[in-house]
Structures are given as structure tokens and as C-alpha cells.
Scaffold this motif. Sequence first.
Motif, PDB file in Angstrom:
ATOM      1  N   LEU A 124      -2.701  14.741  -6.642  1.00 34.32           N
ATOM      2  CA  LEU A 124      -3.778  14.994  -7.599  1.00 34.32           C
ATOM      3  C   LEU A 124      -4.730  16.065  -7.076  1.00 34.32           C
ATOM      4  N   ILE A 125      -5.114  15.971  -5.832  1.00 35.77           N
ATOM      5  CA  ILE A 125      -6.017  16.965  -5.223  1.00 35.77           C
ATOM      6  C   ILE A 125      -5.375  18.346  -5.222  1.00 35.77           C
ATOM      7  N   LEU A 126      -4.109  18.412  -4.874  1.00 33.04           N
ATOM      8  CA  LEU A 126      -3.382  19.682  -4.869  1.00 33.04           C
ATOM      9  C   LEU A 126      -3.300  20.261  -6.278  1.00 33.04           C
ATOM     10  N   SER A 127      -3.033  19.436  -7.273  1.00 33.70           N
ATOM     11  CA  SER A 127      -2.957  19.905  -8.659  1.00 33.70           C
ATOM     12  C   SER A 127      -4.299  20.460  -9.131  1.00 33.70           C
ATOM     13  N   VAL A 128      -5.372  19.766  -8.801  1.00 39.28           N
ATOM     14  CA  VAL A 128      -6.707  20.232  -9.184  1.00 39.28           C
ATOM     15  C   VAL A 128      -7.024  21.558  -8.495  1.00 39.28           C
ATOM     16  N   ALA A 129      -6.682  21.676  -7.229  1.00 40.67           N
ATOM     17  CA  ALA A 129      -6.953  22.916  -6.488  1.00 40.67           C
ATOM     18  C   ALA A 129      -6.168  24.089  -7.070  1.00 40.67           C
ATOM     19  N   VAL A 130      -4.905  23.861  -7.400  1.00 43.46           N
ATOM     20  CA  VAL A 130      -4.084  24.926  -7.995  1.00 43.46           C
ATOM     21  C   VAL A 130      -4.634  25.313  -9.360  1.00 43.46           C
ATOM     22  N   ALA A 131      -4.996  24.326 -10.179  1.00 41.65           N
ATOM     23  CA  ALA A 131      -5.555  24.618 -11.508  1.00 41.65           C
ATOM     24  C   ALA A 131      -6.870  25.387 -11.390  1.00 41.65           C
ATOM     25  N   ALA A 132      -7.723  25.003 -10.446  1.00 41.38           N
ATOM     26  CA  ALA A 132      -8.999  25.699 -10.247  1.00 41.38           C
ATOM     27  C   ALA A 132      -8.765  27.134  -9.789  1.00 41.38           C
ATOM     28  N   GLY A 133      -7.829  27.300  -8.856  1.00 39.26           N
ATOM     29  CA  GLY A 133      -7.510  28.654  -8.385  1.00 39.26           C
ATOM     30  C   GLY A 133      -6.966  29.522  -9.501  1.00 39.26           C
ATOM     31  N   LEU A 134      -6.093  28.986 -10.312  1.00 32.71           N
ATOM     32  CA  LEU A 134      -5.531  29.725 -11.447  1.00 32.71           C
ATOM     33  C   LEU A 134      -6.623  30.068 -12.461  1.00 32.71           C
ATOM     34  N   GLY A 135      -7.510  29.116 -12.710  1.00 28.40           N
ATOM     35  CA  GLY A 135      -8.622  29.372 -13.643  1.00 28.40           C
ATOM     36  C   GLY A 135      -9.536  30.470 -13.128  1.00 28.40           C
ATOM     37  N   TRP A 136      -9.850  30.427 -11.846  1.00 28.14           N
ATOM     38  CA  TRP A 136     -10.698  31.448 -11.228  1.00 28.14           C
ATOM     39  C   TRP A 136     -10.049  32.823 -11.331  1.00 28.14           C
ATOM     40  N   TRP A 137      -8.767  32.905 -11.005  1.00 28.54           N
ATOM     41  CA  TRP A 137      -8.032  34.169 -11.078  1.00 28.54           C
ATOM     42  C   TRP A 137      -8.010  34.703 -12.509  1.00 28.54           C
ATOM     43  N   THR A 138      -7.784  33.835 -13.485  1.00 25.54           N
ATOM     44  CA  THR A 138      -7.775  34.246 -14.897  1.00 25.54           C
ATOM     45  C   THR A 138      -9.129  34.787 -15.310  1.00 25.54           C
TER      46      THR A 138
ATOM     47  N   GLN B 177       0.841  -1.189   0.000  1.00 21.13           N
ATOM     48  CA  GLN B 177       0.000   0.000   0.000  1.00 21.13           C
ATOM     49  C   GLN B 177       0.878   1.241   0.000  1.00 21.13           C
ATOM     50  N   ALA B 178       0.398   2.301  -0.704  1.00 25.59           N
ATOM     51  CA  ALA B 178       1.125   3.576  -0.709  1.00 25.59           C
ATOM     52  C   ALA B 178       1.006   4.204   0.670  1.00 25.59           C
ATOM     53  N   PRO B 179       2.064   4.912   1.092  1.00 26.50           N
ATOM     54  CA  PRO B 179       2.001   5.565   2.401  1.00 26.50           C
ATOM     55  C   PRO B 179       0.873   6.597   2.425  1.00 26.50           C
ATOM     56  N   LEU B 180       0.242   6.742   3.551  1.00 23.38           N
ATOM     57  CA  LEU B 180      -0.879   7.664   3.710  1.00 23.38           C
ATOM     58  C   LEU B 180      -0.429   8.965   4.356  1.00 23.38           C
ATOM     59  N   ILE B 181      -1.064  10.057   3.937  1.00 26.10           N
ATOM     60  CA  ILE B 181      -0.814  11.358   4.551  1.00 26.10           C
ATOM     61  C   ILE B 181      -1.898  11.552   5.598  1.00 26.10           C
ATOM     62  N   PHE B 182      -1.495  11.830   6.804  1.00 24.68           N
ATOM     63  CA  PHE B 182      -2.411  11.965   7.938  1.00 24.68           C
ATOM     64  C   PHE B 182      -3.275  10.716   8.103  1.00 24.68           C
ATOM     65  N   GLY B 183      -2.817   9.615   7.573  1.00 25.63           N
ATOM     66  CA  GLY B 183      -3.535   8.362   7.714  1.00 25.63           C
ATOM     67  C   GLY B 183      -4.822   8.291   6.914  1.00 25.63           C
ATOM     68  N   VAL B 184      -5.012   9.245   5.950  1.00 24.67           N
ATOM     69  CA  VAL B 184      -6.282   9.297   5.224  1.00 24.67           C
ATOM     70  C   VAL B 184      -6.095   9.152   3.717  1.00 24.67           C
ATOM     71  N   VAL B 185      -5.168   9.922   3.138  1.00 22.47           N
ATOM     72  CA  VAL B 185      -5.036  10.011   1.691  1.00 22.47           C
ATOM     73  C   VAL B 185      -3.625   9.594   1.284  1.00 22.47           C
ATOM     74  N   SER B 186      -3.549   8.868   0.189  1.00 21.21           N
ATOM     75  CA  SER B 186      -2.231   8.469  -0.307  1.00 21.21           C
ATOM     76  C   SER B 186      -1.504   9.676  -0.895  1.00 21.21           C
ATOM     77  N   GLN B 187      -0.211   9.585  -1.047  1.00 19.42           N
ATOM     78  CA  GLN B 187       0.580  10.679  -1.599  1.00 19.42           C
ATOM     79  C   GLN B 187       0.149  11.005  -3.027  1.00 19.42           C
ATOM     80  N   GLU B 188      -0.139   9.975  -3.812  1.00 20.83           N
ATOM     81  CA  GLU B 188      -0.575  10.201  -5.193  1.00 20.83           C
ATOM     82  C   GLU B 188      -1.913  10.953  -5.226  1.00 20.83           C
ATOM     83  N   ALA B 189      -2.833  10.546  -4.380  1.00 18.65           N
ATOM     84  CA  ALA B 189      -4.138  11.213  -4.318  1.00 18.65           C
ATOM     85  C   ALA B 189      -3.988  12.644  -3.823  1.00 18.65           C
ATOM     86  N   ALA B 190      -3.119  12.867  -2.848  1.00 15.70           N
ATOM     87  CA  ALA B 190      -2.890  14.220  -2.335  1.00 15.70           C
ATOM     88  C   ALA B 190      -2.294  15.104  -3.416  1.00 15.70           C
TER      89      ALA B 190
END
Length: 188
Positions: A19-33, A4-17
Motif C-alpha cells: 500500500l505504501i509503495l502504491s501511494v508513493a508511485v501514484a504520488a510520484g506520477l501525479g507530481w510528474w504529470t 500474523q502477516a509476515p513483517l518486512i524488516f520486522g516493522v511493516v507487513s507485506q500488505e502495508a508495504a
Amino acid sequence: MNEQAPLIFGVVSQEAAALILSVAVAAGLGWWTLWSQRDIARARLTFETLDRKNWDQDFIEQRVQFGRLRHAKDIARYADPGKWPPEERNKFQEGIKSIQAILNDYENIAIGIRRGILDEEFLFRYMQSGLIRDWEAASPYVIELRNLSHIPHVYVEFEGLAAQWQNNMSYHRTDQPMPHRRRVVSIK
């Protein structure tokens, strides 16, 4: 062996985190644009509106006529056609046409600012003193028109804009002050 992939805070895997961070940054950049483009479009519309009026011959004539009437002490007389002698009706009609053209223009500007369609800071820098001066000159006409027509909200947006700008406050965001004008620099 299934690792199993290591979990961040025991909830989300590093890969999922990631991905979530990338989506949040892209959404923020899109909103700002999106908001940046909206501000640019608002400023462009405001500039084009003013530029068109600066070259419109009919508006220039109305503005010149209003300038003459603005200095008259009896501008309120134009609110009541019954106060004019028959031989002066043409003069009256031209005067009322000019007053209404300018006041309607200011009312439209105020509504555009209130609704966020026009760029208030641009207009504030461009026309604050003239707008306030014109309101002070035209207010006796507006008050008389309101009294005669029994419609208390005639030109209320223009009045509200002038009152806010008189106090260097925003009309769109009523609780915020307008940015100060740049100071005048003299070149020697």
C-alpha cells in the motif's frame, strides 16, 4: 488461530508495504504529470505571446521605428527631451514611444523568464541574437535615462537577461548554461 502477516524488516507487513509503495508511485506520477503540464502551459503561453506580437500592427510599427533608431549613433539623445529643438519634438515623441515600447517589451520578457512564467529555452532559441543586439544598441539610451532620472534600476531586468544570454547562461537559473543551439545543416 490468529496468524500474523509476515513483517518486512520486522516493522511493516507485506500488505502495508504494498500500500505504501502504491501511494508513493501514484504520488510520484501525479507530481510528474503536474510538472509536465506546467511546462506545456509555459511553452504554449510563450508561443502565443510571440505569435500575437508578430501580427500586432502597432508593435510591428514600433519595431520598425526602433530598428531605424537602433542604427543611429545618438540614441541616448532620446532620453533627454530638453536636448531637442522645438521643431523636432514630434520626431522625438515618436522615437521615444518606439524605444520605450520595445524596451518595455524586453523588460516584460525578462521578468516573465525570471519568474518562470515564460519558457526561457524557447525564447533563447528564438530571440537570443536580436535581444543582445537590441540591448547593445539601446544601452546608451538606458544609461542616460538612469543618470537623468537618478533611478539606477530602469530596465535592469532587460540588461540582466542580455548579459546572461551573451554568456549563454540562463536568466531563470543563473548558475546553469543554456542548451546549445542546433547546428546549421546545409542540404545539397
